[in-house]
Structure formats: C-alpha cells, structure tokens
Design a protein around this motif. Structure first.
Motif, PDB file in Angstrom:
ATOM      1  N   LYS B  47      10.784  13.935  26.565  1.00  0.00           N
ATOM      2  CA  LYS B  47      10.864  14.815  25.390  1.00  0.00           C
ATOM      3  C   LYS B  47      10.425  14.073  24.129  1.00  0.00           C
ATOM      4  O   LYS B  47      10.524  12.858  24.042  1.00  0.00           O
ATOM      5  N   VAL B  48       9.922  14.829  23.174  1.00  0.00           N
ATOM      6  CA  VAL B  48       9.602  14.285  21.858  1.00  0.00           C
ATOM      7  C   VAL B  48      10.712  14.713  20.911  1.00  0.00           C
ATOM      8  O   VAL B  48      11.033  15.905  20.824  1.00  0.00           O
ATOM      9  N   SER B  49      11.313  13.745  20.231  1.00  0.00           N
ATOM     10  CA  SER B  49      12.464  14.066  19.376  1.00  0.00           C
ATOM     11  C   SER B  49      12.029  14.828  18.132  1.00  0.00           C
ATOM     12  O   SER B  49      10.877  14.723  17.696  1.00  0.00           O
ATOM     13  N   GLY B  50      12.945  15.606  17.573  1.00  0.00           N
ATOM     14  CA  GLY B  50      12.645  16.342  16.345  1.00  0.00           C
ATOM     15  C   GLY B  50      12.489  17.826  16.563  1.00  0.00           C
ATOM     16  O   GLY B  50      11.989  18.540  15.702  1.00  0.00           O
ATOM     17  N   GLY B  51      12.940  18.318  17.717  1.00  0.00           N
ATOM     18  CA  GLY B  51      12.916  19.766  17.940  1.00  0.00           C
ATOM     19  C   GLY B  51      11.559  20.333  18.303  1.00  0.00           C
ATOM     20  O   GLY B  51      11.283  21.501  18.043  1.00  0.00           O
ATOM     21  N   TRP B  52      10.699  19.548  18.916  1.00  0.00           N
ATOM     22  CA  TRP B  52       9.384  20.041  19.321  1.00  0.00           C
ATOM     23  C   TRP B  52       9.475  20.722  20.677  1.00  0.00           C
ATOM     24  O   TRP B  52      10.052  20.186  21.607  1.00  0.00           O
ATOM     25  N   ALA B  61      -1.837  19.659  26.270  1.00  0.00           N
ATOM     26  CA  ALA B  61      -0.426  19.838  25.898  1.00  0.00           C
ATOM     27  C   ALA B  61      -0.356  20.269  24.445  1.00  0.00           C
ATOM     28  O   ALA B  61      -1.188  19.884  23.621  1.00  0.00           O
ATOM     29  N   ARG B  62       0.654  21.065  24.146  1.00  0.00           N
ATOM     30  CA  ARG B  62       0.858  21.530  22.777  1.00  0.00           C
ATOM     31  C   ARG B  62       2.325  21.376  22.429  1.00  0.00           C
ATOM     32  O   ARG B  62       3.200  21.825  23.186  1.00  0.00           O
ATOM     33  N   LEU B  63       2.579  20.746  21.301  1.00  0.00           N
ATOM     34  CA  LEU B  63       3.940  20.626  20.778  1.00  0.00           C
ATOM     35  C   LEU B  63       4.043  21.558  19.579  1.00  0.00           C
ATOM     36  O   LEU B  63       3.160  21.577  18.718  1.00  0.00           O
ATOM     37  N   VAL B  64       5.116  22.326  19.544  1.00  0.00           N
ATOM     38  CA  VAL B  64       5.267  23.324  18.474  1.00  0.00           C
ATOM     39  C   VAL B  64       6.620  23.137  17.807  1.00  0.00           C
ATOM     40  O   VAL B  64       7.638  22.909  18.465  1.00  0.00           O
ATOM     41  N   ARG B  65       6.594  23.268  16.484  1.00  0.00           N
ATOM     42  CA  ARG B  65       7.839  23.131  15.724  1.00  0.00           C
ATOM     43  C   ARG B  65       7.792  24.107  14.564  1.00  0.00           C
ATOM     44  O   ARG B  65       6.729  24.300  13.950  1.00  0.00           O
ATOM     45  N   LYS B  66       8.931  24.727  14.290  1.00  0.00           N
ATOM     46  CA  LYS B  66       8.970  25.654  13.152  1.00  0.00           C
ATOM     47  C   LYS B  66       9.984  25.131  12.154  1.00  0.00           C
ATOM     48  O   LYS B  66      11.122  24.815  12.515  1.00  0.00           O
ATOM     49  N   ILE B  67       9.546  25.045  10.894  1.00  0.00           N
ATOM     50  CA  ILE B  67      10.479  24.637   9.844  1.00  0.00           C
ATOM     51  C   ILE B  67      10.204  25.460   8.604  1.00  0.00           C
ATOM     52  O   ILE B  67       9.069  25.559   8.173  1.00  0.00           O
ATOM     53  N   ALA B  68      11.248  26.045   8.044  1.00  0.00           N
ATOM     54  CA  ALA B  68      11.230  26.690   6.732  1.00  0.00           C
ATOM     55  C   ALA B  68       9.887  27.302   6.330  1.00  0.00           C
ATOM     56  O   ALA B  68       9.214  26.817   5.428  1.00  0.00           O
ATOM     57  N   GLY B  69       9.483  28.371   6.989  1.00  0.00           N
ATOM     58  CA  GLY B  69       8.279  29.066   6.559  1.00  0.00           C
ATOM     59  C   GLY B  69       6.981  28.455   7.063  1.00  0.00           C
ATOM     60  O   GLY B  69       5.904  28.884   6.648  1.00  0.00           O
ATOM     61  N   GLU B  70       7.083  27.466   7.931  1.00  0.00           N
ATOM     62  CA  GLU B  70       5.867  26.834   8.457  1.00  0.00           C
ATOM     63  C   GLU B  70       5.950  26.691   9.966  1.00  0.00           C
ATOM     64  O   GLU B  70       7.024  26.529  10.532  1.00  0.00           O
ATOM     65  N   LYS B  71       4.763  26.733  10.577  1.00  0.00           N
ATOM     66  CA  LYS B  71       4.684  26.437  12.012  1.00  0.00           C
ATOM     67  C   LYS B  71       3.729  25.263  12.162  1.00  0.00           C
ATOM     68  O   LYS B  71       2.614  25.288  11.636  1.00  0.00           O
ATOM     69  N   LYS B 115       1.256  28.140   7.250  1.00  0.00           N
ATOM     70  CA  LYS B 115       2.334  28.626   6.384  1.00  0.00           C
ATOM     71  C   LYS B 115       2.401  30.143   6.537  1.00  0.00           C
ATOM     72  O   LYS B 115       1.376  30.816   6.641  1.00  0.00           O
ATOM     73  N   ASP B 116       3.620  30.657   6.520  1.00  0.00           N
ATOM     74  CA  ASP B 116       3.826  32.071   6.818  1.00  0.00           C
ATOM     75  C   ASP B 116       3.047  32.998   5.899  1.00  0.00           C
ATOM     76  O   ASP B 116       2.611  34.072   6.297  1.00  0.00           O
ATOM     77  N   ASP B 117       2.883  32.578   4.650  1.00  0.00           N
ATOM     78  CA  ASP B 117       2.303  33.515   3.683  1.00  0.00           C
ATOM     79  C   ASP B 117       0.818  33.258   3.400  1.00  0.00           C
ATOM     80  O   ASP B 117       0.302  33.673   2.373  1.00  0.00           O
ATOM     81  N   THR B 118       0.127  32.534   4.300  1.00  0.00           N
ATOM     82  CA  THR B 118      -1.314  32.338   4.079  1.00  0.00           C
ATOM     83  C   THR B 118      -2.094  32.704   5.338  1.00  0.00           C
ATOM     84  O   THR B 118      -1.552  32.729   6.441  1.00  0.00           O
ATOM     85  N   LYS B 119      -3.389  32.940   5.150  1.00  0.00           N
ATOM     86  CA  LYS B 119      -4.237  33.276   6.299  1.00  0.00           C
ATOM     87  C   LYS B 119      -5.015  32.057   6.771  1.00  0.00           C
ATOM     88  O   LYS B 119      -5.882  32.156   7.623  1.00  0.00           O
ATOM     89  N   GLN B 120      -4.727  30.900   6.160  1.00  0.00           N
ATOM     90  CA  GLN B 120      -5.465  29.691   6.496  1.00  0.00           C
ATOM     91  C   GLN B 120      -4.552  28.695   7.184  1.00  0.00           C
ATOM     92  O   GLN B 120      -3.386  28.550   6.833  1.00  0.00           O
ATOM     93  N   ASP B 185       6.462  14.423   6.457  1.00  0.00           N
ATOM     94  CA  ASP B 185       7.479  15.395   6.045  1.00  0.00           C
ATOM     95  C   ASP B 185       7.608  16.543   7.045  1.00  0.00           C
ATOM     96  O   ASP B 185       8.593  17.289   7.013  1.00  0.00           O
ATOM     97  N   ARG B 186       6.619  16.667   7.892  1.00  0.00           N
ATOM     98  CA  ARG B 186       6.665  17.732   8.895  1.00  0.00           C
ATOM     99  C   ARG B 186       6.912  17.191  10.302  1.00  0.00           C
ATOM    100  O   ARG B 186       6.713  17.877  11.296  1.00  0.00           O
ATOM    101  N   GLY B 187       7.343  15.945  10.345  1.00  0.00           N
ATOM    102  CA  GLY B 187       7.738  15.350  11.613  1.00  0.00           C
ATOM    103  C   GLY B 187       6.633  14.617  12.332  1.00  0.00           C
ATOM    104  O   GLY B 187       6.853  14.098  13.432  1.00  0.00           O
ATOM    105  N   VAL B 188       5.455  14.544  11.743  1.00  0.00           N
ATOM    106  CA  VAL B 188       4.369  13.801  12.388  1.00  0.00           C
ATOM    107  C   VAL B 188       4.264  12.441  11.692  1.00  0.00           C
ATOM    108  O   VAL B 188       3.514  12.261  10.726  1.00  0.00           O
ATOM    109  N   ASP B 189       5.071  11.520  12.181  1.00  0.00           N
ATOM    110  CA  ASP B 189       5.116  10.175  11.595  1.00  0.00           C
ATOM    111  C   ASP B 189       4.924   9.151  12.707  1.00  0.00           C
ATOM    112  O   ASP B 189       4.546   9.507  13.826  1.00  0.00           O
ATOM    113  N   ASN B 190       5.171   7.890  12.373  1.00  0.00           N
ATOM    114  CA  ASN B 190       4.904   6.839  13.361  1.00  0.00           C
ATOM    115  C   ASN B 190       5.781   6.971  14.595  1.00  0.00           C
ATOM    116  O   ASN B 190       5.340   6.690  15.715  1.00  0.00           O
TER     117      ASN B 190
END
Lengths: 164, 222
Positions: B47-52, B61-71, B115-120, B185-190
């Motif tokens: 497992k990858v830590s951090g709720g992925w 493989a795809r790891l997915v995480r949702k945090i406060a208005g972002e995927k 981000k939830d409120d953008t099309k990009q 800040d989005r969990g993609v760190d070292n």
C-alpha cells in the motif's frame, strides 16, 4: 546567481520555496548575491557519511559547509572566471534538526533558516573554534538574520548563541 | 533421387529437435518461475500511505486521492521501468553463488490535479533521476523531478498537443520549487515517491512472473 536546492531525504517534509526565499535573502544580506550556492536537505545517513568522511565524526549533525573558496572571515571571494562565482555547498541535516526541534519544542522551519544562515557564514570563512572567531561569526549571523527578520517579520536568532 | 527419401525423415527429425528444445525451454521456465516466486518480496501489492486508492489494469497502475475539492491521480506503467544500468549489473562479472542485486522499478509517473470547479486538469510529468536510485547510501539529488507541466481538458482521453507544455529544464528554480511544494501539499512528496518505487517494483515482478507462466503454457502448447 543561483541557489541550487535539492531535497535528498524522505524523513521530513521540507517546503522548498520558503527555504529558497530565505537563503536568497540571507545571501543578499552577505553581499554575495552574484555567487551560486548549493543547498542539500539531507537525512541522517548522508550527514553521518559526510561527517565521518570529512570531519572524522561518523554521526549525524545539523549542518556541514563545503566552501568553494578559502577566504578570511568578512571577505568576499575574488573569482577569476565565471565558474568561480560559487560560494560552495551547504548540507542541512534536516532529519537531525527536526528531531532537535521536536525535543526542544522549537519551530522547525525557523531553525532550518537559522542553520542555513550559519552554513552560509561558514562558506564565507567565519568560524567558531575560538571565542574571538565565534564573536565575529555571531555578530554576522545576527546581522543577516536581522535583515531577514526585517523583510519577513520573523524573529530569528543565531544558531551559536551561548557557545562560549 | 538424392534427398527424396530423406525429406520426410528430415522433417520429423527437425520437428523432434524442436519439441525437445521446447521441452527444455519449458523446464527452464518452470525452474525460473520457482526461483522468482522464492525471491518475490511482496506476495500482494504494497500500500501507499496517505489514503491513496489503487487501480491496476495490466501494467498500468493508477493511484487516486481526493482532498477538499480536488482529485489527484498518479498514473504509471511498469513497462520499461527498470533502468538499463540496473539490469546490466546482474549479468556482468557475477559469480554463480552470489545473490543477484535487487532490480528496482522507477517508472515515470504522471500526476493529474483536477479541481472541482474547473474544466482543466493540471498535468505534471515526473521522472526519477537516472543512476541515482538503488545505490547504497543516500544520494545527494532530488528523489524525483518534474519534467513537464501542462493543462489538459478534464475528462478527455486524447492529449491536446496544441496546449502549451512547460519544460522544466530551463525553468526558474523558484517557480520549480513552488511546483514541487504544490505536489507535496497534495501528498506527492519524497516519501510518496519512495513508496511508489516499492509498489512499482512489486507490480513489475508480479507481471514478470505472470509473463513467464504464460510463456511456459504457450511453449508447452502443441
């Protein structure tokens, strides 16, 4: 000129942008903005290896500085070519510093900046192996941190307070 | 005539040789599969830590995480993910009784931030530095780097190459640091990058064993 920043460790979250900003401001306060400097955020294993290799003390530590030029304290290097506009490299033992801050209840990011200031002064020939040398280094650290405090509103103090 | 009486005998002889070699090949694969399973570090994917959340489709493989208005999604493919220098080290100058060094998979990975409120979607193409991972002791460079950054329309599978792609080779370093902090800040760190190596290496080994098993079935099939 450039601050080349690398985060080579996994143990401690490090925010690069504020650290870079602080180091750039400190370098400017030293009058050395036209010189490159390297900054590596290192874990205990790397710091231990370097400390053992270069100071015969195989244990983790908070900072190691590798000056590019040999200069007297307070002097700026006199580069002879473009490639010599380089102050050298600072290795910040972020894992070690983080543990120290946890133990002492200090702000990690603040101590990181203060340690970087200490490392920068070493790159410019400042030392603290005798009382007079320490006093000179302490004054310089206090001066550049005061400049940074003025810019950022922080209240940082030199690393080596109370060494002698 | 010369050769006429030898024709069918020659064909049978060639066929027998091929069957013999295929049997030897299949036996070799049996032994190889057994050895690979013996040294398999993870019987199931780590497992990858951090709720992925992990999704696996073959080698991707795809790891997915949702945090406060972002995927945030991180996608990688284990094909060609073992650096050539790591593979070379296991073949040259090795004594028979020496344990082979571990092969490590360091795939390029793509981070998408929606981000939830953008099309990009902000897309960041990340790489592991070559010749740095897997060596003894801590190295002195970044664990991973961002190579390219671009915006892509959310939800569209086709890459829009008329959208500007930022290459970080000559990027202002302060901007680069902000991008790295943005990822952190989005969990993609070292730490994440390290755990992704573990996951990718396990997946690669799993797929390799599966491939050997498929190859063995194929070779034995007549």
């Amino acid at each position: 000129m450039s601050v080349v920043l690398r985060n080579a460790q996994r143990s401690v979250p490090v925010r690069r942008a504020p650290l870079r900003r602080a180091v750039c401001a400190l370098r400017a306060a030293l009058g050395a903005s036209r010189f490159d400097v390297g900054l590596v955020c290192a874990g205990n294993a790397l710091m231990q290896r370097l400390n053992g290799a270069y100071r015969q003390r195989p244990e983790p530590t908070d900072v190691l500085s590798f000056p590019f030029h040999q200069v007297a304290a307070g002097e700026l290097p006199r580069p002879r070519c473009r490639g010599e506009y380089n102050l050298g490299d600072i290795f910040l033992g972020v894992e070690y510093i983080h543990q120290q801050c946890r133990d002492a209840g200090e702000d990690f990011e603040g101590v990181l900046v203060v340690t970087a200031a200490h490392g920068l002064c070493h790159l410019l020939g400042y030392r603290h192996d005798t009382k007079p040398a320490w006093e000179q280094m302490y004054r310089k650290e206090a001066q550049i941190l005061e400049e940074l405090n003025r810019l950022t509103g922080s209240r940082l103090r030199p690393l080596t307070a109370g060494l002698f | 005539m010369v050769g006429q009486s030898e024709g069918p005998t020659l064909v049978v002889s060639v066929l027998r040789e091929r069957v013999h070699r295929d049997k030897a090949f299949a036996q070799f694969l049996t032994d190889e599969i057994k050895e690979e399973k013996k040294i398999q570090k993870h019987k199931s994917l780590p497992k990858v830590s951090g709720g992925w959340e992990l999704e696996v489709h073959g080698t991707e493989a795809r790891l997915v995480r949702k945090i406060a208005g972002e995927k945030i999604t991180v996608t990688f493919n284990i094909n060609n993910s073992i650096p050539p220098s790591a593979e070379d080290d296991t073949q040259e100058g090795q004594k028979p009784d020496e344990q082979e060094p571990e092969l490590t998979s360091t795939p390029n990975f793509v981070v998408e931030v929606i981000k939830d409120d953008t099309k990009q979607t902000l897309v960041l193409d990340c790489h592991y530095p070559e010749d740095e991972i897997g060596h003894e002791g801590e190295e002195e460079s970044d664990i991973f780097t961002i190579r390219e950054v671009s915006f892509q329309p959310t939800g569209e599978s086709d890459w829009k190459d008329t959208n500007y792609t930022l290459n970080t080779d000559s990027l202002d370093w302060a901007l680069y640091d902000h991008l790295m902090d943005f990822l952190a800040d989005r969990g993609v760190d070292n730490t994440f990058a390290d755990e992704l190596i573990e996951l990718s290496t396990a997946l690669e080994h799993q797929e390799y064993i599966k491939f050997l098993e498929d190859l063995k079935s194929f070779v034995k099939c007549q």
